[in-house]
Scaffold this active site. Structure first.
Site, PDB file in Angstrom:
ATOM      1  N   HIS A   1      74.751   0.693  83.007  1.00  0.00           N
ATOM      2  CA  HIS A   1      75.171   1.030  84.379  1.00  0.00           C
ATOM      3  C   HIS A   1      75.311  -0.239  85.217  1.00  0.00           C
ATOM      4  O   HIS A   1      76.244  -0.378  86.005  1.00  0.00           O
ATOM      5  CB  HIS A   1      74.122   1.923  85.060  1.00  0.00           C
ATOM      6  CG  HIS A   1      73.946   3.264  84.412  1.00  0.00           C
ATOM      7  ND1 HIS A   1      72.800   3.626  83.759  1.00  0.00           N
ATOM      8  CD2 HIS A   1      74.775   4.329  84.331  1.00  0.00           C
ATOM      9  CE1 HIS A   1      72.914   4.863  83.306  1.00  0.00           C
ATOM     10  NE2 HIS A   1      74.105   5.314  83.633  1.00  0.00           N
TER      11      HIS A   1
ATOM     12  N   GLY B   1      71.796   8.578  87.164  1.00  0.00           N
ATOM     13  CA  GLY B   1      70.513   7.891  87.294  1.00  0.00           C
ATOM     14  C   GLY B   1      69.973   7.437  85.955  1.00  0.00           C
ATOM     15  O   GLY B   1      70.728   7.305  84.999  1.00  0.00           O
TER      16      GLY B   1
ATOM     17  N   GLN C   1      77.284  20.256  83.841  1.00  0.00           N
ATOM     18  CA  GLN C   1      77.816  19.649  82.610  1.00  0.00           C
ATOM     19  C   GLN C   1      76.843  19.736  81.437  1.00  0.00           C
ATOM     20  O   GLN C   1      77.124  19.238  80.360  1.00  0.00           O
ATOM     21  CB  GLN C   1      78.230  18.207  82.857  1.00  0.00           C
ATOM     22  CG  GLN C   1      77.096  17.220  83.093  1.00  0.00           C
ATOM     23  CD  GLN C   1      77.610  15.852  83.517  1.00  0.00           C
ATOM     24  OE1 GLN C   1      78.047  15.662  84.651  1.00  0.00           O
ATOM     25  NE2 GLN C   1      77.578  14.899  82.610  1.00  0.00           N
TER      26      GLN C   1
HETATM   27  O1  PAF Z   1      78.679   9.686  82.534  1.00  0.00           O
HETATM   28  C1  PAF Z   1      77.887  10.215  83.344  1.00  0.00           C
HETATM   29  O2  PAF Z   1      76.811   9.698  83.644  1.00  0.00           O
HETATM   30  C2  PAF Z   1      78.240  11.549  83.948  1.00  0.00           C
HETATM   31  O3  PAF Z   1      78.923  12.359  83.052  1.00  0.00           O
HETATM   32  C3  PAF Z   1      79.009  11.430  85.274  1.00  0.00           C
HETATM   33  C4  PAF Z   1      80.353  10.778  85.064  1.00  0.00           C
HETATM   34  C5  PAF Z   1      78.186  10.626  86.282  1.00  0.00           C
HETATM   35  C6  PAF Z   1      79.256  12.827  85.860  1.00  0.00           C
HETATM   36  O4  PAF Z   1      78.067  13.491  86.117  1.00  0.00           O
END
Ligand code: PAF
Length: 281
Positions: A37, A31, A61
């Site tokens: 994006h 998001g 993460q």
């Molecule tokens: O690059 C990101 O935004 C994130 O690391 C991902 C690949 C959506 C995994 O949560």
């Protein structure tokens, strides 16, 4: 645009579309969408019949709870952007949907996960591999699109796909930059106006390093870059490494037949930014 919260429902929709011969493109995100994006979505729309974007801020993460809590979240705005750009399906799962029980899987990536982001954010790539493998199960797409700003993540995901023998093509897409040169990132939202101006020096110094590298040895160039950043008191360099693109081996001289990528992580105030540049395109 369809907004789907359930894995089962999404799998059913994708499987029907695949039966009809549709090529599915997937753009996983956390998001706080920006032009970077949107360029991934545009790439997917060009190459595929149906584009799915996921929005999920993945707790596993983040090695720093504070970073996770402060991660920008504006799902209503994100959905508006996705609607405008005519994304076909958005997957917006809850934490319970993605992690009905804790994920204890430990991935083994060796060297490629041990330096740079891997060294400074322990557990980060394991969390990325956990969520991306789950997302690839939820969205059994033909192609998945990843930004090159997270260059090491792209290398790791390619390796994960190889290890798990997943039938999905990983497509790298170029970094999108603001007019100042600053690489687009969801974290840029957390920079003040003055920090944003200062952060533009990151890409300026990276560009200088690309233009000047043949005049220096590798250690000399690294020192010159470190010296330049040490003169900017608002920036606190975490690492500057020069690696081969495929295996992320640190290079000691310029004699390689692989692409050379210079990667950086740096704090601007308390916002951690990453960027990179390919020397020998
Ligand atoms: O690059 C990101 O935004 C994130 O690391 C991902 C690949 C959506 C995994 O949560």
């Amino acid at each position: 645009m369809q907004v789907i919260n359930s894995i089962k429902e999404l799998q059913k929709i994708i499987s029907n579309l695949k039966h009809k011969g549709k090529i599915i493109g997937f753009v996983p995100t956390m998001g706080a969408l920006h032009q970077g994006h949107l360029s991934l979505i545009r790439n997917s729309k060009k190459q595929c019949d149906v584009t799915v974007c996921s929005i999920f801020v993945n707790p596993t993460q983040f090695n720093d709870k504070d970073d996770y809590n402060k991660y920008p979240r504006n799902f209503d705005y994100d959905l508006k952007l996705l609607e405008q750009i005519q994304c076909d399906i958005t997957f917006l799962p809850s934490e319970k949907e993605m992690y009905p029980e804790p994920d204890h899987r430990e991935f083994e990536f060796g060297h490629i996960a041990e330096l740079m982001e891997g060294a400074h954010r322990p557990g980060h790539f394991n969390g990325v591999a956990q969520i991306v493998s789950k997302l690839f199960e939820a969205v059994p797409a033909n192609k998945a699109f990843f930004g090159q700003k997270d260059f090491q993540q792209y290398v790791i995901i390619k390796d994960m796909v190889r290890q798990l023998s997943l039938d999905i093509e990983i497509i790298p897409c170029p970094i999108v930059r603001e007019e100042s040169g600053l690489a687009m990132s969801s974290r840029n939202e957390r920079l003040s106006v003055s920090e944003r101006k200062i952060a533009a020096s990151i890409s300026k110094i990276l560009t200088w390093s690309k233009e000047s590298y043949p005049q220096y040895t590798v250690p000399e160039l690294k020192k010159a870059v470190i010296d330049k950043f040490s003169k900017i008191k608002e920036l606190d360099l975490e690492y500057f490494e020069i690696v081969e693109d495929k295996n992320l081996e640190l290079i000691t001289n310029w004699n390689t037949n692989q692409k050379i990528v210079a990667c950086i992580a740096i704090f601007c105030g308390n916002v951690r930014l990453i960027d990179n540049i390919v020397f020998n395109l």
